[in-house]
Scaffold this active site. Structure first.
Site, mmCIF file in Angstrom:
data_model
loop_
_atom_site.group_PDB
_atom_site.id
_atom_site.type_symbol
_atom_site.label_atom_id
_atom_site.label_comp_id
_atom_site.label_asym_id
_atom_site.label_seq_id
_atom_site.Cartn_x
_atom_site.Cartn_y
_atom_site.Cartn_z
ATOM 1 N N GLY A 13 0.770 -1.241 0.000
ATOM 2 C CA GLY A 13 0.000 0.000 0.000
ATOM 3 C C GLY A 13 0.800 1.290 0.000
ATOM 4 O O GLY A 13 1.709 1.497 -0.818
ATOM 5 N N ASP A 42 7.763 -7.268 14.266
ATOM 6 C CA ASP A 42 6.358 -7.084 14.624
ATOM 7 C C ASP A 42 6.231 -5.828 15.489
ATOM 8 O O ASP A 42 6.608 -5.841 16.668
ATOM 9 C CB ASP A 42 5.848 -8.324 15.373
ATOM 10 C CG ASP A 42 4.381 -8.214 15.737
ATOM 11 O OD1 ASP A 42 3.782 -7.137 15.508
ATOM 12 O OD2 ASP A 42 3.835 -9.204 16.262
ATOM 13 N N LEU A 43 5.698 -4.777 14.908
ATOM 14 C CA LEU A 43 5.624 -3.493 15.618
ATOM 15 C C LEU A 43 4.480 -3.448 16.636
ATOM 16 O O LEU A 43 4.269 -2.419 17.276
ATOM 17 C CB LEU A 43 5.481 -2.352 14.605
ATOM 18 C CG LEU A 43 6.709 -2.160 13.700
ATOM 19 C CD1 LEU A 43 6.410 -1.176 12.575
ATOM 20 C CD2 LEU A 43 7.912 -1.687 14.514
ATOM 21 N N GLY A 72 0.447 0.111 9.618
ATOM 22 C CA GLY A 72 -0.804 0.345 10.323
ATOM 23 C C GLY A 72 -1.834 -0.721 10.008
ATOM 24 O O GLY A 72 -1.722 -1.448 9.017
ATOM 25 N N SER A 114 -4.806 10.270 9.534
ATOM 26 C CA SER A 114 -5.949 9.797 8.743
ATOM 27 C C SER A 114 -7.047 10.837 8.800
ATOM 28 O O SER A 114 -7.213 11.515 9.831
ATOM 29 C CB SER A 114 -6.479 8.484 9.325
ATOM 30 O OG SER A 114 -7.762 8.196 8.821
ATOM 31 N N TYR A 152 -9.403 3.107 15.832
ATOM 32 C CA TYR A 152 -8.544 3.497 14.704
ATOM 33 C C TYR A 152 -8.366 5.020 14.667
ATOM 34 O O TYR A 152 -7.236 5.525 14.621
ATOM 35 C CB TYR A 152 -9.159 2.997 13.391
ATOM 36 C CG TYR A 152 -8.364 3.387 12.177
ATOM 37 C CD1 TYR A 152 -7.237 2.658 11.795
ATOM 38 C CD2 TYR A 152 -8.718 4.504 11.412
ATOM 39 C CE1 TYR A 152 -6.486 3.034 10.685
ATOM 40 C CE2 TYR A 152 -7.974 4.878 10.302
ATOM 41 C CZ TYR A 152 -6.862 4.139 9.948
ATOM 42 O OH TYR A 152 -6.115 4.515 8.849
ATOM 43 N N LYS A 156 -5.021 7.634 15.482
ATOM 44 C CA LYS A 156 -4.521 8.642 14.541
ATOM 45 C C LYS A 156 -4.605 10.059 15.132
ATOM 46 O O LYS A 156 -3.791 10.925 14.800
ATOM 47 C CB LYS A 156 -5.284 8.548 13.221
ATOM 48 C CG LYS A 156 -5.107 7.196 12.514
ATOM 49 C CD LYS A 156 -3.650 6.928 12.149
ATOM 50 C CE LYS A 156 -3.493 5.688 11.275
ATOM 51 N NZ LYS A 156 -2.091 5.483 10.858
#
Ligand code: NAD
Length: 255
Positions: A13, A42-43, A72, A114, A152, A156
């Site tokens: 993406g 792996d964040l 994300g 976002s 979500y 952001k």
């Protein structure tokens, strides 16, 4: 000398689009992702974040000219994981690489926010506050059972405010930091939303003044500009890259 720039979420993406654009411009990109990247980590975990930072520092020799923490998860994932990756994963990467950025040449960071931040009722609440307090246990507790779309957008909001809070301390170290707030962009994350019966029709019916979803190259061009000399006096600000959705829905939210 090519600029050395770390990009997380590079396997897909927006992150992949940004990395391709920066490489086309001649940069050396250190890509990070959970798989299919130069640095795999792996964040969502404290250990994974530390491993990512260590590996990036080793790859850049402790000198970094740019950073784009793009990894994300969208609202189709568990709210606890959304908070862990989108906020704490991004912030751990940012703060862990701050000294390397300070040693870089005209260093700049672009965080990924976002436009859901202004579209999601209830997002500006305790989850975002716990994120900004740096309390991951509390933030995850508050996210558990929450609407994933709220979690979500809260993650952001946290990112956007974390950028503003670093404008001064990063600025005095010579590091520019700004964010972009994408609207709907064609990517795996958006496809998950389109495929979800609970959100697909809503996303498809979003009014977009410019008449289409974004493509990764649309955000990559803005991120590349924010990282470069053309944006040398921008600090702590956010750029909506959403085809005009935010402005259309809130025309009077200025100043
Ligand atoms: P995507 O799913 O195509 O890419 C996200 C990348 O993050 C993937 O490569 C994935 O492997 C990586 N990732 C996820 N969890 C990880 C983990 N635990 N550790 C390491 N890497 C992990 O999604 P995208 O749309 O390109 O999203 C990129 C960023 O843009 C995200 O921060 C997202 O919130 C943001 N964003 C996207 C949109 C959109 O419409 N696509 C809109 C607003 C914001």
């Amino acid at each position: 000398m090519p600029r050395t720039i770390a990009v997380t979420g590079v396997a897909s993406g927006l992150g992949r689009g940004v990395a391709e654009r920066l490489e086309a411009d001649g940069a050396r990109v250190i890509g990070v992702d959970i798989a299919d990247a130069e640095v795999t980590a792996d964040l969502s975990t404290v250990e994974g974040r530390a491993a990512a930072v260590d590996a990036v520092l080793a790859a850049c020799g402790g000198v970094l000219d740019g950073l784009v923490p793009c990894a994300g998860l969208g609202p189709q994932h568990a709210p606890e994981r959304i908070i862990a990756v989108n906020y704490f994963g991004a912030i751990a990467t940012l703060d862990g690489l701050e000294d390397a950025l300070a040693a870089g040449s005209a260093p700049a960071v672009v965080m990924i926010c976002s436009n859901s931040t202004t579209l999601t009722p209830g997002a500006d609440g305790p989850i975002a506050a716990a994120c900004l307090a740096g309390d991951e246990t509390l933030a995850v507790q508050q996210a558990a059972g929450a609407n994933p779309a709220v979690a979500y957008a809260a993650s952001k909001i946290g990112i956007g405010r974390a950028v503003r809070r670093r404008a001064q301390p990063f600025g005095v170290r010579g590091i520019r930091i700004n964010s972009v707030a994408p609207g709907p962009f064609n990517s795996r994350l958006l496809q998950e939303g389109l495929d979800d019966p609970a959100t697909g029709d809503l996303i498809r019916s979003l009014p977009i003044p410019l008449g289409r979803f974004g493509e990764p190259s649309d955000i990559a061009d803005v991120v590349a500009w924010l990282l470069g000399d053309g944006a040398r006096y921008l600090q702590g600000t956010n750029v909506f890259v959403d085809g005009g959705i935010d402005a259309m829905l809130s025309p009077d939210r200025f100043p």
